[in-house]
Write a protein that holds these residues in place. Structure first.
Motif, PDB file in Angstrom:
ATOM      1  N   TRP A 165       8.410   2.750  37.515  1.00  0.00           N
ATOM      2  CA  TRP A 165       7.384   2.035  36.768  1.00  0.00           C
ATOM      3  C   TRP A 165       7.251   2.651  35.382  1.00  0.00           C
ATOM      4  CZ3 TRP A 165       5.732  -2.348  38.653  1.00  0.00           C
ATOM      5  CH2 TRP A 165       5.749  -2.537  40.035  1.00  0.00           C
ATOM      6  N   GLY A 166       6.999   1.829  34.403  1.00  0.00           N
ATOM      7  CA  GLY A 166       6.746   2.334  33.063  1.00  0.00           C
ATOM      8  C   GLY A 166       5.267   2.372  32.752  1.00  0.00           C
ATOM      9  N   ARG A 197     -21.623  -5.821  37.243  1.00  0.00           N
ATOM     10  CA  ARG A 197     -20.213  -5.858  36.866  1.00  0.00           C
ATOM     11  C   ARG A 197     -19.338  -5.951  38.119  1.00  0.00           C
ATOM     12  NH1 ARG A 197     -21.104  -7.692  32.042  1.00  0.00           N
ATOM     13  NH2 ARG A 197     -22.283  -6.243  30.718  1.00  0.00           N
ATOM     14  N   THR A 198     -18.113  -6.462  37.917  1.00  0.00           N
ATOM     15  CA  THR A 198     -17.181  -6.643  39.026  1.00  0.00           C
ATOM     16  C   THR A 198     -15.833  -6.054  38.672  1.00  0.00           C
ATOM     17  OG1 THR A 198     -18.261  -8.684  39.753  1.00  0.00           O
ATOM     18  CG2 THR A 198     -16.012  -8.325  40.504  1.00  0.00           C
ATOM     19  N   LEU A 199     -15.298  -5.275  39.587  1.00  0.00           N
ATOM     20  CA  LEU A 199     -13.937  -4.775  39.480  1.00  0.00           C
ATOM     21  C   LEU A 199     -13.064  -5.611  40.406  1.00  0.00           C
ATOM     22  CD1 LEU A 199     -11.742  -2.743  38.628  1.00  0.00           C
ATOM     23  CD2 LEU A 199     -12.508  -1.282  40.534  1.00  0.00           C
ATOM     24  N   THR A 200     -12.103  -6.343  39.817  1.00  0.00           N
ATOM     25  CA  THR A 200     -11.214  -7.209  40.588  1.00  0.00           C
ATOM     26  C   THR A 200      -9.829  -6.598  40.631  1.00  0.00           C
ATOM     27  OG1 THR A 200     -12.467  -9.175  39.925  1.00  0.00           O
ATOM     28  CG2 THR A 200     -10.241  -9.521  40.776  1.00  0.00           C
ATOM     29  N   LEU A 201      -9.286  -6.446  41.840  1.00  0.00           N
ATOM     30  CA  LEU A 201      -7.955  -5.876  42.014  1.00  0.00           C
ATOM     31  C   LEU A 201      -7.037  -6.954  42.570  1.00  0.00           C
ATOM     32  CD1 LEU A 201      -8.903  -2.436  43.623  1.00  0.00           C
ATOM     33  CD2 LEU A 201      -8.642  -3.004  41.201  1.00  0.00           C
ATOM     34  N   LEU A 202      -5.912  -7.171  41.910  1.00  0.00           N
ATOM     35  CA  LEU A 202      -4.959  -8.194  42.334  1.00  0.00           C
ATOM     36  C   LEU A 202      -3.730  -7.602  43.008  1.00  0.00           C
ATOM     37  CD1 LEU A 202      -5.005 -10.613  39.264  1.00  0.00           C
ATOM     38  CD2 LEU A 202      -6.374 -10.694  41.347  1.00  0.00           C
ATOM     39  N   GLY A 203      -3.518  -6.319  42.855  1.00  0.00           N
ATOM     40  CA  GLY A 203      -2.389  -5.681  43.508  1.00  0.00           C
ATOM     41  C   GLY A 203      -2.821  -4.997  44.785  1.00  0.00           C
ATOM     42  N   SER A 204      -2.175  -3.873  45.101  1.00  0.00           N
ATOM     43  CA  SER A 204      -2.540  -3.078  46.262  1.00  0.00           C
ATOM     44  C   SER A 204      -3.504  -1.971  45.838  1.00  0.00           C
ATOM     45  CB  SER A 204      -1.296  -2.476  46.908  1.00  0.00           C
ATOM     46  OG  SER A 204      -0.471  -3.483  47.456  1.00  0.00           O
ATOM     47  N   ARG A 241      -4.222  -6.020  37.330  1.00  0.00           N
ATOM     48  CA  ARG A 241      -3.156  -6.827  37.911  1.00  0.00           C
ATOM     49  C   ARG A 241      -2.281  -6.053  38.893  1.00  0.00           C
ATOM     50  NH1 ARG A 241      -1.972 -11.535  35.203  1.00  0.00           N
ATOM     51  NH2 ARG A 241      -3.160 -11.937  33.297  1.00  0.00           N
ATOM     52  N   GLY A 242      -1.949  -4.844  38.566  1.00  0.00           N
ATOM     53  CA  GLY A 242      -1.013  -4.075  39.376  1.00  0.00           C
ATOM     54  C   GLY A 242      -1.715  -3.267  40.448  1.00  0.00           C
ATOM     55  N   ASP A 243      -0.961  -2.351  41.043  1.00  0.00           N
ATOM     56  CA  ASP A 243      -1.504  -1.506  42.097  1.00  0.00           C
ATOM     57  C   ASP A 243      -2.392  -0.424  41.496  1.00  0.00           C
ATOM     58  OD1 ASP A 243       0.049  -3.027  43.754  1.00  0.00           O
ATOM     59  OD2 ASP A 243       1.661  -1.542  43.915  1.00  0.00           O
ATOM     60  N   LEU A 244      -3.380  -0.019  42.288  1.00  0.00           N
ATOM     61  CA  LEU A 244      -4.286   1.051  41.861  1.00  0.00           C
ATOM     62  C   LEU A 244      -4.200   2.174  42.879  1.00  0.00           C
ATOM     63  CD1 LEU A 244      -6.454   2.088  39.895  1.00  0.00           C
ATOM     64  CD2 LEU A 244      -8.168   0.953  41.354  1.00  0.00           C
ATOM     65  N   MET A 245      -3.903   3.387  42.407  1.00  0.00           N
ATOM     66  CA  MET A 245      -3.768   4.550  43.274  1.00  0.00           C
ATOM     67  C   MET A 245      -4.868   5.541  42.931  1.00  0.00           C
ATOM     68  SD  MET A 245       0.416   4.875  42.957  1.00  0.00           S
ATOM     69  CE  MET A 245       0.538   6.169  44.185  1.00  0.00           C
ATOM     70  N   VAL A 246      -5.618   5.941  43.973  1.00  0.00           N
ATOM     71  CA  VAL A 246      -6.770   6.817  43.762  1.00  0.00           C
ATOM     72  C   VAL A 246      -6.554   8.099  44.549  1.00  0.00           C
ATOM     73  CG1 VAL A 246      -9.259   7.064  44.067  1.00  0.00           C
ATOM     74  CG2 VAL A 246      -8.289   4.832  43.458  1.00  0.00           C
ATOM     75  N   PRO A 247      -6.475   9.245  43.895  1.00  0.00           N
ATOM     76  CA  PRO A 247      -6.280  10.509  44.615  1.00  0.00           C
ATOM     77  C   PRO A 247      -7.573  10.963  45.294  1.00  0.00           C
ATOM     78  CG  PRO A 247      -6.478  10.930  42.270  1.00  0.00           C
ATOM     79  CD  PRO A 247      -6.455   9.441  42.429  1.00  0.00           C
ATOM     80  N   ASP A 302       5.741  -7.150  38.046  1.00  0.00           N
ATOM     81  CA  ASP A 302       6.217  -6.385  36.895  1.00  0.00           C
ATOM     82  C   ASP A 302       5.194  -5.381  36.383  1.00  0.00           C
ATOM     83  OD1 ASP A 302       8.517  -7.809  37.063  1.00  0.00           O
ATOM     84  OD2 ASP A 302       8.012  -9.221  35.445  1.00  0.00           O
ATOM     85  N   THR A 303       3.931  -5.521  36.797  1.00  0.00           N
ATOM     86  CA  THR A 303       2.899  -4.640  36.269  1.00  0.00           C
ATOM     87  C   THR A 303       2.967  -3.289  36.961  1.00  0.00           C
ATOM     88  OG1 THR A 303       1.478  -6.518  35.850  1.00  0.00           O
ATOM     89  CG2 THR A 303       0.432  -4.361  35.906  1.00  0.00           C
ATOM     90  N   PRO A 304       2.998  -2.202  36.212  1.00  0.00           N
ATOM     91  CA  PRO A 304       3.090  -0.876  36.839  1.00  0.00           C
ATOM     92  C   PRO A 304       1.771  -0.498  37.506  1.00  0.00           C
ATOM     93  CG  PRO A 304       2.781  -0.654  34.491  1.00  0.00           C
ATOM     94  CD  PRO A 304       2.965  -2.121  34.739  1.00  0.00           C
ATOM     95  N   PRO A 305       1.800   0.450  38.432  1.00  0.00           N
ATOM     96  CA  PRO A 305       0.558   0.885  39.084  1.00  0.00           C
ATOM     97  C   PRO A 305      -0.276   1.749  38.156  1.00  0.00           C
ATOM     98  CG  PRO A 305       2.366   2.246  39.824  1.00  0.00           C
ATOM     99  CD  PRO A 305       2.976   1.171  38.958  1.00  0.00           C
ATOM    100  N   THR A 306      -1.536   1.795  38.452  1.00  0.00           N
ATOM    101  CA  THR A 306      -2.447   2.700  37.770  1.00  0.00           C
ATOM    102  C   THR A 306      -2.763   3.852  38.713  1.00  0.00           C
ATOM    103  OG1 THR A 306      -3.453   0.976  36.427  1.00  0.00           O
ATOM    104  CG2 THR A 306      -4.741   2.959  36.797  1.00  0.00           C
ATOM    105  N   VAL A 307      -2.557   5.062  38.256  1.00  0.00           N
ATOM    106  CA  VAL A 307      -2.869   6.250  39.044  1.00  0.00           C
ATOM    107  C   VAL A 307      -4.005   6.981  38.344  1.00  0.00           C
ATOM    108  CG1 VAL A 307      -2.002   8.389  40.036  1.00  0.00           C
ATOM    109  CG2 VAL A 307      -0.487   6.413  39.815  1.00  0.00           C
TER     110      VAL A 307
END
Length: 559
Positions: A19-20, A77-84, A60-66, A40-45
């Motif tokens: 991922w870029g 407010r609303t946080l909408t997640l479209l990936g994993s 749009r992409g995946d969201l990774m939470v440590p 195509d959207t990279p994950p967010t860590v």
């Protein structure tokens, strides 16, 4: 357009898997659900710490939470997640805003992300359960205890709640929702009040693999009896592998259409504050007109169970109560143990009036198993002249205190009893005087192939008409000495029994008491040896009917 958020930014990080690090945020407007862009959207860590969302944000992409990281969402407010969404099973989402995973690639969501505290009786997990189900249509629960202080109400259609087992009574033995009070229901599936039409009912809700319990005995002093599960105004529902222990009512079904309960269990052992407490394992509530022929429509109970353990000081305990209109109910393999009344069908014909015309048809009790009932095994009472009931292959074993295995009381209409076994208890010292089949003030009862074993009063019919009784009576181990069949003031019927047993088991085969007319008796199946002194097979009061050696049929007219 890229939005910054306060304290720490949600920044995409290269993960080492191709991922870029590119721009990610879609701004306050919802993102377009373009599958290619999601791929195509990279994950967010996220970096460890607290991340605050002050705007409506779509990722749009995946969201990774440590581990140790939280996302605080501002009010409104609303946080909408479209990936994993990848996160430990810990409290991740905080704040008063909302999370939307409904369009994500997530198969399921966990209430721990909203602060549910499995195993911790000091913390209320109700808000987390509600937030999780609002965020995603599938909620997965751990094999743990979730304590709640008020009813968990499921009011969204097309959702599923999945636990990890439902028969456990100790921590870690499956999933338990535990109510910390005695007044509220544990789980309600459906709206609190009736919608305008059936098409407005909640739809397609699936609950499975959960035990519903409470920490204190239910408070039965109020009008509403606290339940484990109250399902109402629901269309196409499934309740599978759910248990309900220590409630006034295990399961309530009201206004359910095309809904099925499978392998559900109601249990009570906890003693309440007062003796003679109300208890129902399953209540099919047809007492109020809600626009259906019955209280429910196309409702099925498949291999469900109700039982009592210990001595909870229950008064009128009933395993399954069909109350009022009961049309379109299908009960298969229902089982009870140690309950006063196993199954009661109370048609309330007088109260229902015209509703009884369509509300008392299409009831099927198939292979019920009623073990050690304390009062009555199966009771059908107060039905309208339009009633149509089919009972197939029942098994009833009575306790010494029981009065009848099968009882029909003011049953009008037509009931067909096919096959079945009634097993008696002949411990006279303990009060073993139950009738096998008892019918009072009833019309249209037909039995074919019913077997009645070891009862002191196998068949007692009083003020009935339109009867057809073809059954077997056997007392191979006892001599109660009474009548195998007692008929009093009955009109228009046929009695064709097979009667056998020890020598002198009964005083007579069939005895008519009082006035009976148009009764036809086939005495050919009555074994003389089973009667005291090879006595008369048919009696009119104290006077035996004379049966010529070649005559086995008697027409009784005008006794």
């Amino acid at each position: 357009m890229k939005h910054d958020i306060s304290r720490r930014a949600l920044l995409p990080v290269a993960t080492g898997i191709g991922w870029g690090a590119v721009g990610l945020f879609a701004g306050s407007a919802p993102a377009q659900a373009n599958p290619q862009s999601l791929t195509d959207t990279p994950p967010t860590v996220l970096t460890p710490g607290v991340h605050r969302v002050d705007i409506n944000l779509t990722i749009r992409g995946d969201l990774m939470v440590p581990s140790g990281t939280t996302i605080e969402i501002a009010e409104g407010r609303t946080l909408t997640l479209l990936g994993s969404f990848m996160a430990p099973l810990a409290h991740v989402f905080t704040g008063t805003g909302t999370v939307d995973l409904n369009r994500s690639r997530m198969v399921e969501a966990h209430p721990e992300w909203w602060g549910a505290a499995p195993g911790d009786s000091r913390r209320d997990s109700l808000a987390a359960l509600k937030a999780c189900l609002a965020a995603h249509p599938v909620m997965r629960l751990l094999a743990a205890d979730y304590f709640i202080s008020a009813t968990f109400a499921v009011e969204r259609s097309f959702c599923r709640i999945i636990g990890s087992g439902f028969r456990g009574t100790e921590p870690g033995q499956g999933t338990r929702l535990i109510m910390t009070g005695g007044r509220a229901d544990v789980l309600r599936v459906g709206p609190a009040s009736r919608p305008k039409t059936v098409n407005d009912f909640l739809q397609n809700v699936d609950v499975r693999g959960i035990a519903l319990a409470r920490t204190v005995a239910p408070d039965t002093s109020g009008e509403a009896q606290p339940a484990g599960l109250r399902a109402q105004f629901l269309l196409f529902g499934r309740i599978d592998d759910v248990s309900a222990a220590e409630h006034a009512v295990g399961f309530v079904a009201r206004g359910l259409v095309r809904t099925t309960f499978t392998n559900c269990v109601a249990f009570r052992s906890m003693r309440g504050k007062q003796d003679n407490q109300y208890w129902r394992g399953f209540l099919l509530d047809g007492s109020v007109d809600i626009g259906l022929a019955g209280g429910n429509a196309s409702l099925s109970l498949i291999e469900c169970n109700a039982s009592i353990g210990g001595d909870p000081k229950i008064g009128d305990g009933v395993g399954l109560l069909l109350d009022g209109a009961f049309a379109d109910s299908f009960i298969l393999g229902f089982e009870t143990t140690g309950i006063a009344t196993g199954i009661r069908v109370d048609g309330r014909a007088d109260a229902l009036a015209a509703r009884g015309r369509n509300g008392h048809v299409n009831l099927h009790l198939t292979m019920p198993i009623i073990d050690q009932c304390g009062t009555i095994g199966i009771e059908i009472r107060n039905t309208s002249t339009h009633a149509m009931i089919d009972i197939t292959e029942p098994y009833v074993a009575v306790a010494p205190s029981a009065t009848a295995a099968l009882r029909f009381d003011r049953m009008r209409g037509a009931a067909t009893l096919t096959g079945g076994q009634c097993v008696g208890n002949m411990d006279m010292a303990a009060g073993g005087h139950a009738a096998g089949l008892e019918a009072l003030d009833s019309h249209g009862l037909q039995t074919t192939g019913l077997k009645i074993l070891e009862h002191s009063r196998p068949v007692v019919v009083t003020r009935c008409n339109g009867l057809s009784l073809r059954l077997l009576i056997a007392n191979p181990s006892s001599r109660p000495g009474g009548d195998a069949i007692s008929v009093s003031n009955c009109t228009a019927g046929t009695i064709a029994p097979l009667i056998s047993g020890q020598d002198g088991a009964f005083a007579t085969g069939v005895r008519f008491v009082g006035g009976s007319v148009q009764m036809h008796v086939d005495a050919s199946g009555i074994m003389p040896a089973a009667l005291d002194g090879n006595g008369p097979r048919v009696m009119n009061g104290d006077r035996p009917f004379s049966l010529p050696s070649r005559e086995a049929y008697i027409t009784v007219d005008g006794i």
